[in-house]
Design an enzyme around this catalytic site. Sequence first.
Site, short mmCIF file in Angstrom:
data_model
loop_
_atom_site.label_atom_id
_atom_site.label_comp_id
_atom_site.label_asym_id
_atom_site.label_seq_id
_atom_site.Cartn_x
_atom_site.Cartn_y
_atom_site.Cartn_z
N HIS A 30 0.86 -1.19 0.00
CA HIS A 30 0.00 0.00 0.00
C HIS A 30 0.89 1.24 0.00
O HIS A 30 1.86 1.32 0.77
CB HIS A 30 -0.91 0.00 1.22
CG HIS A 30 -1.90 1.12 1.21
ND1 HIS A 30 -2.74 1.35 0.14
CD2 HIS A 30 -2.19 2.08 2.12
CE1 HIS A 30 -3.50 2.40 0.40
NE2 HIS A 30 -3.18 2.86 1.58
N HIS A 42 -3.21 9.09 1.10
CA HIS A 42 -3.14 7.89 0.29
C HIS A 42 -4.49 7.60 -0.34
O HIS A 42 -5.51 8.21 0.01
CB HIS A 42 -2.65 6.70 1.13
CG HIS A 42 -3.44 6.46 2.38
ND1 HIS A 42 -4.16 5.30 2.61
CD2 HIS A 42 -3.63 7.23 3.49
CE1 HIS A 42 -4.73 5.37 3.80
NE2 HIS A 42 -4.45 6.53 4.34
N CYS A 154 -3.33 2.73 -5.62
CA CYS A 154 -2.61 3.58 -4.68
C CYS A 154 -1.21 3.92 -5.15
O CYS A 154 -0.70 5.03 -4.89
CB CYS A 154 -2.55 2.92 -3.30
SG CYS A 154 -1.75 1.29 -3.28
#
Length: 254
Positions: A30, A42, A154
């Site tokens: 991530h 994010h 992401c």
Amino acid sequence: MGVLSNKISREDLKAGDHIYSWRQAYVYAHHGIYIGEGRVIHFTRGAGQEVGTGTFLDHIFMSSSPSRSSENPCPNCGDQSRVDGVMLSCIDCFLSGGDLYKFEYGVTPAFFLAKARGGTCTLAQSDSPEDVLHRASFLLEKGFGGYNVFKNNCEDFAIYCKTGLLVFTNISVGRSGQAGSILAAASAIVSSPLRYLTTSFSGLAAVGFSMYCVSRFVSDVGVRRDVSKIPVERLVSASILDEPEASTSTSKKM
């Protein structure tokens, strides 16, 4: 930081750094942008997104950072368990119990190929921290389109914040290092005629790994030709992220 690991301590972080943390036993990572004071912007597909949206893999690799349940919210971030899109979290919520790593920019081709895992570095150069923070803050308010593990994830968000670059093809907007690695690994042996030249497992593995490395390199945002530098204000106003096919001609005019 180096070829073997991009791990970094919190004390060494600087505003504008692209950071990431591995999830699901290193299956995927991530990514986000550190903005200082222990905060990260994010992009995520959280549990609140409709079940019918995205791909099958989106429901497996949701890239949803917050690990706390709604019954036990973070004292700093509150309940983010069902938040979708671009979000602001404390670094603890972002890491979700994982280690902290820093994504590297402007690496050499030799260094890039020496990194066996995709989604850790790029040949593209980063813009100034001021530009990076501006893009991240702007997208926190305006959004970054719908999350999709292969088209708009992401890592695509973080790389765009760092470089202003987006990949445009007829089938997707953005194809990040880790997503590209998954596709490359799956198709390397199947699509290569070299697979017929060997019948041994070791030979087949060597062919697959070679094709994987080549696919990773040519799909990097730093060397691709289907890349455009898009100002963040125009990116949002033109709805480019949600209409990739229509945006191809638009990006060439800019």
